[in-house]
Every structure is written in structure tokens, then in C-alpha cells.
Enzyme design. Structure first.
Site, PDB file in Angstrom:
ATOM      1  N   ARG A   1       0.799  -1.227   0.000  1.00 54.59           N
ATOM      2  CA  ARG A   1       0.000   0.000   0.000  1.00 54.59           C
ATOM      3  C   ARG A   1       0.836   1.283   0.000  1.00 54.59           C
ATOM      4  NH1 ARG A   1      -2.745  -3.949   1.696  1.00 54.59           N
ATOM      5  NH2 ARG A   1      -0.751  -4.485   2.598  1.00 54.59           N
ATOM      6  N   THR A   2       1.804   1.367   0.896  1.00 54.57           N
ATOM      7  CA  THR A   2       2.475   2.656   1.087  1.00 54.57           C
ATOM      8  C   THR A   2       3.267   3.031  -0.164  1.00 54.57           C
ATOM      9  OG1 THR A   2       2.624   2.074   3.405  1.00 54.57           O
ATOM     10  CG2 THR A   2       3.900   3.977   2.699  1.00 54.57           C
TER      11      THR A   2
ATOM     12  N   LYS B   1      25.776  -3.835  -0.889  1.00 56.28           N
ATOM     13  CA  LYS B   1      27.244  -3.854  -1.008  1.00 56.28           C
ATOM     14  C   LYS B   1      27.897  -3.144   0.165  1.00 56.28           C
ATOM     15  CE  LYS B   1      26.547  -3.002  -5.920  1.00 56.28           C
ATOM     16  NZ  LYS B   1      26.697  -1.901  -6.880  1.00 56.28           N
TER      17      LYS B   1
ATOM     18  N   ARG C   1      11.120   3.810   3.445  1.00 60.15           N
ATOM     19  CA  ARG C   1      10.794   2.872   4.526  1.00 60.15           C
ATOM     20  C   ARG C   1      12.062   2.107   4.853  1.00 60.15           C
ATOM     21  NH1 ARG C   1       5.673  -1.072   4.549  1.00 60.15           N
ATOM     22  NH2 ARG C   1       4.756   0.916   5.171  1.00 60.15           N
TER      23      ARG C   1
ATOM     24  N   HIS D   1       4.864   5.756  11.720  1.00 59.65           N
ATOM     25  CA  HIS D   1       4.358   5.636  10.348  1.00 59.65           C
ATOM     26  C   HIS D   1       3.383   6.806  10.127  1.00 59.65           C
ATOM     27  CE1 HIS D   1       3.269   4.003   6.582  1.00 59.65           C
ATOM     28  NE2 HIS D   1       2.902   2.779   6.907  1.00 59.65           N
TER      29      HIS D   1
HETATM   30  N1   CP Z   1      -0.273  -0.063   5.892  1.00 56.92           N
HETATM   31  C1   CP Z   1       0.922  -0.305   5.318  1.00 56.92           C
HETATM   32  O1   CP Z   1       1.939   0.307   5.664  1.00 56.92           O
HETATM   33  O2   CP Z   1       0.874  -1.249   4.344  1.00 56.92           O
HETATM   34  P1   CP Z   1       2.143  -1.733   3.497  1.00 56.92           P
HETATM   35  O3   CP Z   1       3.087  -2.411   4.457  1.00 56.92           O
HETATM   36  O4   CP Z   1       1.579  -2.679   2.464  1.00 56.92           O
HETATM   37  O5   CP Z   1       2.776  -0.526   2.901  1.00 56.92           O
END
Ligand code: CP
Length: 359
Positions: A51-52, A80, A101, A129
Site C-alpha cells: 500500500r504505502t 554492497k 521505509r 508511520h
Molecule cells: N499499511 C501499510 O503500511 O501497508 P504496506 O506495508 O503494504 O505498505
């Protein structure tokens, strides 16, 4: 440079503004379709995501911009041995804004110290998040019509669940929000989040009883027990199915309860609950992410934000003698990174990167 590292980077007024812009984007997609023409978003995902990453990419494409990046640390030069600082220094020369991320807590803060373009935290380990929180607030606003005066239950992994840490911090800005924290003893909310609520005299209850808590809730925010955060596999196996929300457990729930989940889910919401279209809001929540992330990109690329005073490091002190002992903190792997800390009201030192106490 304006970054989004933690939800506290935005005031309540700015959060409300982002919610209103997201709603306007949903109603007037064409108006926004070229607003980022010529701009490039880099998505640097050192940890898996559906999603993100995809909603960020969809958001930039929907704004008329372009995207580049990687979805796996193994396909980048991190494999590396390249440091995060070097990766970010280079990629900020290829892009206008970076969404990243990382499995290590505080990695986006380190990135922001080396970037010439805005950094967006798209999830750092079990820490924060913030963009998920903004889309959660948009969802609550759309589903309930308001964010104040709600009883919000958060259930599952409250210890490592980065989404719930950011969400509770954000909801603490609204009036008369009460919290019910539902978790096993081993996965309770971290102390530093409870301290935020204590300081503001905000009511919260800690319990392990999901079924008994449901009747009083306006929002039930379910979370996954995350295998990837456990160092002890046996503990994960013992806890993984501790909460399963099914139709029967909803018998005594309010008619207008909204069930949220950041997704992905495993077993914690039975598939049969999906048929409860009014209360099961989690797929609408995921779709809202595209529009909220469009609003976030627009805000961070706004010219008037480019001279924003960067507040994370304002109160930081160098902690020469003490080192953060959290093995999930970015300080455990990044070379040449000074240990920075903040002094809290109770005189405790907290690592500026992961918020763990430094002893
Ligand atoms: N909600 C969320 O962060 O989903 P993903 O891990 O799929 O990005």
C-alpha cells in the site's frame, strides 16, 4: 527543508488542512492532475510494502510527476555495504522528494540530515508511520464526520505497531478522545506513548479483553502481530492469533462502529467481517491513502515550506558517554552517526532516533 519524520511535524491545524485538501482532491481530480509536472518522487523501500509504496507512486503519477526508486534493499547498493547517509546524499540529487521505509528506527531522521530534498517517513521499524496516521485520520473524518469525542480501541501489537504509535500521538491533539489499549502483556503500548497521554491528562485503559471492550467503541483499530519484529520465534507463535475479530464478536458492537486496519492482515480480522460493509472500513481506508499522499506531496513541495525551521534536532544534545542499546535503532548500524539524545521532563535521556531511554 520541510520533512515528515514524525506526526508531530504537523500541527493540528496543518493536519486538518491536509484532510480537507485530500477530500478536495477526491472531488476534483482533474484540478490536481498537473500540479507536480516535472517533479520526481523517489521511493526507497528497504522493507516490503504494498500500500504505502504503490499509493505514493500512484499519488505522484496522479499529480503529473514521475517516480523512481527501489522496492528491495537487495537491489540497491545497500547490499554492497553503502551507508544510508551516502545513499540519501546521492538520491537527493536525482529527485525532488523522497519517501522511504527502513527496518531501523530513526533511519528517516538520519536521511533528513543528509538530504537536499524533503524526506517522508514511510515507516521506520516499529517506531513511526506518520503518513499512515494521516490517512487514518482522513478515514475517521470521512466515516464518522468528526475526529473529536470518540472512544478509540487499538488492538493487537501495540509495542511494535508503528501505526498505533503515530495514531495515538495525533489523536491526542483532538478533544475528548478516549483510548482503550487492547493487547497481551508482552505487546503493551510503549511507555513514551503513555507519557504523552499522561502529560495531557487524556484517559486511557489498558486491557487484554477484546470482546469485553467492543461495546463502548466508536473506532476499533485492529493491527497485525508482526512476525518480522520478534526476535523470539516461540513468542511470536504463542501470540500470533491472540485476537481474531469475527462476526460473533461484533454482536454487541455499536451499529456505527468503524473497523480500521492499516493492512496487511493475516488472521486478526476474519474474512467474513468484510461483508459488514458499513462497519468494515479498512479497504476504504487503504484507498484514502492515495489522496492523502497526494496532499502530503503537495504540502512538502510547497515553496513556502522550503525554509521551514527543522525542529527535531533543536533540543538534541550529544550523548558522548551513553549509547542507545535498542538493537532496532539506526544507531546500531549506521557508520559515523553521532549519538544524539533529548532530555525529558523526568530527566531521562531518550535517543533522538528511536525514542528509547538511554541509560
Ligand atoms: N499499511 C501499510 O503500511 O501497508 P504496506 O506495508 O503494504 O505498505
Amino acid at each position: 527543508m520541510r520533512d515528515l519524520i514524525g506526526i508531530e511535524d504537523f500541527s493540528k491545524e496543518e493536519i486538518d488542512e491536509l484532510i480537507e485538501i485530500s477530500k478536495d482532491i477526491m472531488d476534483n481530480k482533474e484540478k490536481y492532475s498537473e500540479m507536480c509536472k516535472g517533479k520526481i518522487l523517489a521511493t526507497l523501500f528497504f522493507e516490503p510494502s504494498t500500500r504505502t509504496r504503490l499509493s505514493f507512486e500512484s499519488a505522484m503519477l496522479s499529480l503529473g510527476g514521475s517516480i523512481l526508486g527501489f522496492s528491495n534493499a537487495n537491489s540497491s547498493s545497500t547490499s554492497k555495504g553503502e551507508s544510508l547517509a551516502d545513499t540519501i546524499t546521492v538520491v537527493s540529487g536525482y529527485s525532488d522528494i523522497i519517501a522511504m521505509r527502513h527496518p531501523k528506527e530513526g533511519a528517516p531522521l538520519v536521511a533528513s540530515m543528509h538530504s537536499n530534498v524533503p524526506i517522508i517517513n514511510a515507516g521506520d521499524g516499529g517506531h513511526n508511520h506518520p503518513t499512515q496516521t494521516l490517512l487514518d485520520l482522513l478515514t475517521i473524518s470521512k466515516e464518522k464526520g468528526h475526529i473529536d469525542n470518540l472512544t478509540v480501541g487499538l488492538c493487537g501489537d501495540l509495542k511494535y505497531g508503528r501505526t498505533v504509535h503515530s495514531l495515538v500521538t495525533a489523536l491526542s491533539l483532538y478533544s475528548n478522545v478516549k483510548f482503550v489499549f487492547i493487547s497481551p502483556e508482552e505487546l503493551k503500548m510503549p511507555e513514551y506513548i503513555n507519557e504523552i497521554l499522561d502529560k495531557k491528562n487524556i484517559e486511557y485503559v489498558e486491557t487484554n479483553n477484546l470482546e469485553g471492550s467492543i461495546p463502548e467503541l466508536d473506532i476499533l483499530y485492529m493491527t497485525r502481530i508482526q512476525r518480522e519484529r520478534f526476535t523470539d520465534v516461540e513468542e511470536y507463535e504463542r501470540l500470533k492469533d491472540v485476537y481474531i475479530l469475527d462476526k460473533k464478536k461484533l454482536d454487541n458492537a455499536k451499529e456505527d462502529l468503524s473497523i480500521l486496519h492499516p493492512l496487511p492482515r493475516v488472521n486478526e480480522i476474519a474474512v467474513e467481517v468484510d461483508d459488514d460493509k458499513r462497519r468494515a472500513a479498512y479497504f476504504r481506508q487503504a484507498e484514502n491513502g492515495r489522496y492523502m499522499r497526494m496532499a502530503i506531496i503537495l504540502k512538502l513541495l510547497d515553496e513556502k515550506n522550503l525554509n521551514y525551521e527543522y525542529k527535531h534536532l533543536n533540543d538534541a544534545i550529544e550523548s558522548n558517554n551513553c549509547k542507545c542499546e535498542n538493537s532496532m535503532c539506526i544507531t546500531s548500524i549506521e557508520r559515523g552517526l553521532k549519538q544524539l539524545a533529548v532530555k525529558c521532563n523526568d530527566n531521562k535521556l531518550r535517543c533522538i532516533f528511536c525514542d528509547h531511554e538511554i541509560k
